[in-house]
Design a protein around this motif. Sequence first.
Motif, PDB file in Angstrom:
ATOM      1  N   LYS A 248      44.315  89.190  39.779  1.00  0.00           N
ATOM      2  CA  LYS A 248      43.038  89.877  39.607  1.00  0.00           C
ATOM      3  C   LYS A 248      42.603  90.640  40.855  1.00  0.00           C
ATOM      4  CE  LYS A 248      41.134  86.763  36.094  1.00  0.00           C
ATOM      5  NZ  LYS A 248      40.100  85.737  35.791  1.00  0.00           N
ATOM      6  N   LYS A 249      43.196  90.306  41.985  1.00  0.00           N
ATOM      7  CA  LYS A 249      42.836  90.967  43.244  1.00  0.00           C
ATOM      8  C   LYS A 249      43.734  92.161  43.565  1.00  0.00           C
ATOM      9  CE  LYS A 249      41.150  86.582  45.156  1.00  0.00           C
ATOM     10  NZ  LYS A 249      41.295  85.573  46.230  1.00  0.00           N
ATOM     11  N   THR A 250      44.682  92.457  42.684  1.00  0.00           N
ATOM     12  CA  THR A 250      45.622  93.545  42.928  1.00  0.00           C
ATOM     13  C   THR A 250      45.144  94.832  42.257  1.00  0.00           C
ATOM     14  OG1 THR A 250      46.939  93.055  40.962  1.00  0.00           O
ATOM     15  CG2 THR A 250      47.525  91.898  43.010  1.00  0.00           C
ATOM     16  N   PRO A 251      45.561  95.994  42.771  1.00  0.00           N
ATOM     17  CA  PRO A 251      45.193  97.281  42.142  1.00  0.00           C
ATOM     18  C   PRO A 251      45.720  97.418  40.722  1.00  0.00           C
ATOM     19  CG  PRO A 251      46.030  97.611  44.376  1.00  0.00           C
ATOM     20  CD  PRO A 251      46.283  96.181  44.034  1.00  0.00           C
ATOM     21  N   PHE A 253      45.778  95.204  38.374  1.00  0.00           N
ATOM     22  CA  PHE A 253      44.828  94.625  37.431  1.00  0.00           C
ATOM     23  C   PHE A 253      43.659  95.568  37.190  1.00  0.00           C
ATOM     24  CE2 PHE A 253      40.866  92.167  36.829  1.00  0.00           C
ATOM     25  CZ  PHE A 253      41.137  91.649  35.581  1.00  0.00           C
ATOM     26  N   VAL A 254      43.185  96.231  38.254  1.00  0.00           N
ATOM     27  CA  VAL A 254      42.072  97.168  38.114  1.00  0.00           C
ATOM     28  C   VAL A 254      42.457  98.319  37.187  1.00  0.00           C
ATOM     29  CG1 VAL A 254      40.539  98.743  39.345  1.00  0.00           C
ATOM     30  CG2 VAL A 254      41.198  96.563  40.390  1.00  0.00           C
ATOM     31  N   ARG A 255      43.724  98.745  37.293  1.00  0.00           N
ATOM     32  CA  ARG A 255      44.184  99.871  36.485  1.00  0.00           C
ATOM     33  C   ARG A 255      44.559  99.442  35.065  1.00  0.00           C
ATOM     34  NH1 ARG A 255      48.856 104.185  38.453  1.00  0.00           N
ATOM     35  NH2 ARG A 255      48.585 105.677  36.717  1.00  0.00           N
ATOM     36  N   TYR A 256      45.186  98.260  34.941  1.00  0.00           N
ATOM     37  CA  TYR A 256      45.619  97.754  33.635  1.00  0.00           C
ATOM     38  C   TYR A 256      45.094  96.326  33.441  1.00  0.00           C
ATOM     39  CZ  TYR A 256      48.966 101.587  34.224  1.00  0.00           C
ATOM     40  OH  TYR A 256      49.550 102.808  34.449  1.00  0.00           O
ATOM     41  N   PRO A 257      43.826  96.159  33.135  1.00  0.00           N
ATOM     42  CA  PRO A 257      43.270  94.805  33.001  1.00  0.00           C
ATOM     43  C   PRO A 257      43.907  93.996  31.865  1.00  0.00           C
ATOM     44  CG  PRO A 257      41.701  96.459  32.256  1.00  0.00           C
ATOM     45  CD  PRO A 257      42.812  97.198  32.925  1.00  0.00           C
TER      46      PRO A 257
END
Length: 313
Positions: A248-251, A253-257
């Motif tokens: 959840k702390k990686t980019p 996850f932000v891009r592909y939740p």
Amino acid sequence: MEPNAHFWMTERQSFFQRFVQWTELLDPTNLFISISKIEKARQLLLTNEDGSIHDLQDKRIQAAWNRSLATVHPDNSKLIPGPFRPAALLPFTAPMVFLSLVQVKSLKSIILPQLSFCTYSTAFNLINGNKSYHRGLYETVLLATGVIASTAFFGILPRLLLMKNTVKNVFLRETLPAAILTQVSALSVATSRSLEPLRGIEVMDKEGNVIGYSRRAGTKAVRDTTISRVVLFGTSAFIPEVFSQFFKKTPLFVRYPQSLWTLKLSCTILVMGLMVPVSFSMFPQIQRIQCSKLEQEIQFATEETELFYNRGV
């Protein structure tokens, strides 16, 4: 003596040897072996039982042992139903474990995975537990119903509290589903096999002669199996949660939740794939116990210093 019991009793395997053995017995193809092939394997082992045990380098003998150990119960020589053989535990419970860990907001999404897990676990424990004592059909049905109801209650109630946002601590909210699953798996073993410590299970000498029924051996069998389930489902539930928190702390996850679901499912299957043979290998299938640790009537009935009993899976 039942060949499977004789095998586990004769083979003094280390943890690593048991692990290798279980990786073979957990082969998914063991779920689909025909009855005729199982009967042929059993006939081969029964015709030369002693020789077969010491001839494991023969691929034909080795295949016969794997088929027998993976499909036949060592207490009563009966065929284990395909969906409840040891090899079925991973494919059946992995999706249930995954769904039990997913944060959901609907009541149905909470009840169905928990009820499915409790029902399957209860049936698996009853079928693969020790069967050397008498248990009637109606008694089994009542016991199973009570175990499913109680374990489902203890599994669902805390999840309802999470859904109502009554737990404010973030750490507890993230780890509580894994802790609930671990508790339910342990409770399922302890309750579904609760008659073993009450009535006692068979203890036998090295020749397979039954000396008596021991409640202490039954207590130890249930306790050891409960520990192995806690290790299995506790590890399988907590490790995916830990990986999910890092993810959840990686980019990415932000891009592909939505990829979090894929990661958690893959991690759950991989961890369980390793932990199932590990948990089955923690304790021997046929365990040894010092006669001095058993009831006095059993000590008086034999001169043997060491006896054996089936722990169950």
